[in-house]
Design an enzyme around this catalytic site. Sequence first.
Site, PDB file in Angstrom:
ATOM      1  N   ARG A 155       5.794 124.215  46.302  1.00 23.80           N
ATOM      2  CA  ARG A 155       6.756 124.614  47.349  1.00 23.80           C
ATOM      3  C   ARG A 155       6.550 126.071  47.732  1.00 23.80           C
ATOM      4  O   ARG A 155       6.854 126.483  48.823  1.00 23.80           O
ATOM      5  CB  ARG A 155       8.176 124.376  46.850  1.00 23.80           C
ATOM      6  CG  ARG A 155       8.473 122.881  46.778  1.00 23.80           C
ATOM      7  CD  ARG A 155       9.891 122.600  46.342  1.00 23.80           C
ATOM      8  NE  ARG A 155      10.114 121.158  46.402  1.00 23.80           N
ATOM      9  CZ  ARG A 155      10.653 120.461  45.414  1.00 23.80           C
ATOM     10  NH1 ARG A 155      11.045 121.050  44.299  1.00 23.80           N
ATOM     11  NH2 ARG A 155      10.809 119.160  45.535  1.00 23.80           N
ATOM     12  N   ARG A 156       6.058 126.846  46.767  1.00 19.01           N
ATOM     13  CA  ARG A 156       5.748 128.267  47.068  1.00 19.01           C
ATOM     14  C   ARG A 156       4.578 128.706  46.203  1.00 19.01           C
ATOM     15  O   ARG A 156       4.257 128.038  45.206  1.00 19.01           O
ATOM     16  CB  ARG A 156       6.963 129.155  46.839  1.00 19.01           C
ATOM     17  CG  ARG A 156       7.480 129.183  45.424  1.00 19.01           C
ATOM     18  CD  ARG A 156       8.853 129.826  45.338  1.00 19.01           C
ATOM     19  NE  ARG A 156       9.891 128.952  45.861  1.00 19.01           N
ATOM     20  CZ  ARG A 156      10.468 127.975  45.151  1.00 19.01           C
ATOM     21  NH1 ARG A 156      10.109 127.742  43.906  1.00 19.01           N
ATOM     22  NH2 ARG A 156      11.398 127.206  45.680  1.00 19.01           N
ATOM     23  N   LYS A 204      10.169 115.291  29.746  1.00 20.79           N
ATOM     24  CA  LYS A 204      10.868 114.433  28.778  1.00 20.79           C
ATOM     25  C   LYS A 204      12.163 113.876  29.333  1.00 20.79           C
ATOM     26  O   LYS A 204      12.572 112.769  28.990  1.00 20.79           O
ATOM     27  CB  LYS A 204      11.133 115.179  27.473  1.00 20.79           C
ATOM     28  CG  LYS A 204      11.799 116.530  27.603  1.00 20.79           C
ATOM     29  CD  LYS A 204      10.807 117.644  27.533  1.00 20.79           C
ATOM     30  CE  LYS A 204      11.391 118.920  28.105  1.00 20.79           C
ATOM     31  NZ  LYS A 204      10.628 120.100  27.781  1.00 20.79           N
ATOM     32  N   GLU A 245       2.058 112.605  26.696  1.00 19.66           N
ATOM     33  CA  GLU A 245       1.892 113.300  25.408  1.00 19.66           C
ATOM     34  C   GLU A 245       2.628 114.648  25.385  1.00 19.66           C
ATOM     35  O   GLU A 245       3.268 115.008  24.392  1.00 19.66           O
ATOM     36  CB  GLU A 245       0.391 113.532  25.146  1.00 19.66           C
ATOM     37  CG  GLU A 245       0.084 114.205  23.822  1.00 19.66           C
ATOM     38  CD  GLU A 245       0.444 113.337  22.628  1.00 19.66           C
ATOM     39  OE1 GLU A 245      -0.157 112.271  22.467  1.00 19.66           O
ATOM     40  OE2 GLU A 245       1.334 113.740  21.856  1.00 19.66           O
ATOM     41  N   GLU A 250      13.727 125.921  28.646  1.00 22.22           N
ATOM     42  CA  GLU A 250      13.856 125.159  29.891  1.00 22.22           C
ATOM     43  C   GLU A 250      14.400 126.074  30.990  1.00 22.22           C
ATOM     44  O   GLU A 250      15.039 127.094  30.692  1.00 22.22           O
ATOM     45  CB  GLU A 250      14.850 124.004  29.676  1.00 22.22           C
ATOM     46  CG  GLU A 250      14.400 122.986  28.652  1.00 22.22           C
ATOM     47  CD  GLU A 250      13.081 122.349  29.035  1.00 22.22           C
ATOM     48  OE1 GLU A 250      13.008 121.715  30.097  1.00 22.22           O
ATOM     49  OE2 GLU A 250      12.104 122.500  28.276  1.00 22.22           O
ATOM     50  N   ASP A 304      17.425 118.763  24.809  1.00 23.59           N
ATOM     51  CA  ASP A 304      15.968 118.646  24.880  1.00 23.59           C
ATOM     52  C   ASP A 304      15.434 117.920  23.630  1.00 23.59           C
ATOM     53  O   ASP A 304      14.613 117.003  23.746  1.00 23.59           O
ATOM     54  CB  ASP A 304      15.363 120.049  25.011  1.00 23.59           C
ATOM     55  CG  ASP A 304      13.850 120.007  25.124  1.00 23.59           C
ATOM     56  OD1 ASP A 304      13.358 119.704  26.224  1.00 23.59           O
ATOM     57  OD2 ASP A 304      13.178 120.262  24.112  1.00 23.59           O
ATOM     58  N   LYS A 354      13.635 114.092  23.256  1.00 23.16           N
ATOM     59  CA  LYS A 354      12.362 113.861  22.564  1.00 23.16           C
ATOM     60  C   LYS A 354      12.510 112.812  21.456  1.00 23.16           C
ATOM     61  O   LYS A 354      11.654 111.939  21.312  1.00 23.16           O
ATOM     62  CB  LYS A 354      11.830 115.186  22.025  1.00 23.16           C
ATOM     63  CG  LYS A 354      11.404 116.131  23.159  1.00 23.16           C
ATOM     64  CD  LYS A 354      11.201 117.545  22.666  1.00 23.16           C
ATOM     65  CE  LYS A 354      10.730 118.474  23.779  1.00 23.16           C
ATOM     66  NZ  LYS A 354      10.740 119.879  23.402  1.00 23.16           N
ATOM     67  N   GLY A 403       5.598 126.184  25.519  1.00 25.00           N
ATOM     68  CA  GLY A 403       4.772 127.256  26.088  1.00 25.00           C
ATOM     69  C   GLY A 403       3.616 126.680  26.870  1.00 25.00           C
ATOM     70  O   GLY A 403       3.196 125.532  26.701  1.00 25.00           O
TER      71      GLY A 403
END
Length: 422
Positions: free
Chosen positions: A45-46, A102, A126, A186, A197, A201, A298
Amino acid sequence: MKSLNIGICGWGNVATGMFKALNDNADAIKLNSGCSFEVKVIGARRDNPKCNPGDTKILRDIFEVVDCDVDVIVELIGGVDVARELILKAISNKKHVITANKAVIFHHGDEIFNAANKNGVKVLFEAAVCAGTPIIKLLSEELAANNISKISGMLNGTSNFILSNMEEGSEFKPTLELAQKEGYAEPDPAFDIEGMDAAHKIGILSSIAFGTPLPPEDFYIEGITSIEKSDFTYASDMGYTIKHLAVAKLENESLELRAHPALIRKSSHLANLTGVRNGMEIDTDLIGKIHIAGSGAGQESTASGLISDLVHLSNCPDVSSDESQKVKTTYKLNNFNDLVFQYYFYLEAEDKPGVMASITSMLASKKVGIESIVQKEDHGKNSVPIILITDPFKEHDHAELQKELLELDSVKAVRSIRIEAE
Ligand code: HSE
């Protein structure tokens, strides 16, 4: 040489990390896998000032990417609703999909895998769990011959980063800010620190190991926001550390799913995993306990997970989605209130005679046994910390006990953390 043409949707931290790793590690990727990959188009988008895409075609409408002549769409926009729409459109255009998302797999996994199967394409994810630390293909391929009875561990890198830094003396807020700066957290870090989160998972891992649906039924989720630095000191005095644990456990045909902070023994394998590392312990019948650990968040770690899916895809592009072929189970999900834990309680009490007696007699009246109770040094505010470890009792009685402890005249504050059985 097997090669794939790629369309990337999204151009943030994760997407640019994958783009850089595909270029920087191209030789290693060819050497290790015999595969090569070319990013043909990016839906951004940018622009992202942190990454120059060179001559790669850029489209401002991410939905146009799925109409391009590519083999695979790598969905890296995050979020749930638009990501679902994008993935389903890619699938109906007969494109394979790779995602690190996720949340969308947790909420819409079954729908997405069924659509992929109908259209003869694959959806690989994965990097959605533990970033590049291998767990999805480990469970669904390398461990496929095993009956798995339990998966437990730290599945949120940001939480482990914050907790292990707090254990070393850092404060919560600046450590979270550092995790954001490092690109671990996040976009809305509430997902990390409030446990969602990790819950996403463990829900995904449970669907692979135990055939539970995606989305799964509701289960207990708690984050790390009520942990105090002093809890680490008190826990350590008793041989424990504090981690955010996610657990999926099958016992007697019923399933336990939960994600919350827990005291774990310092001697345990998981206790020594600090920083942004994720770690899991998997109980299997054929090879016993497996431990796996690695960076769980990361740019670089996530790029590793995404590229592993590209390699997997280029090795078997013609087989359609395996996930929808898996047998779904109907295991009953245990009610969290019926589970039994030992608990750590921190009580802040007035420093006056009879306090200990009032606490112990209240516990006795509730038929809750005490493993240990220790009065620590004065806080200097005419209050003393009291650290209590209970015998095991049902979660059902936990909140009520905490409330009644707080109602004692001499008790000013109470907090508690579950203790994970070994
Ligand atoms: N925010 C996530 C974490 C990123 O900290 O684990 C990787 O899924």
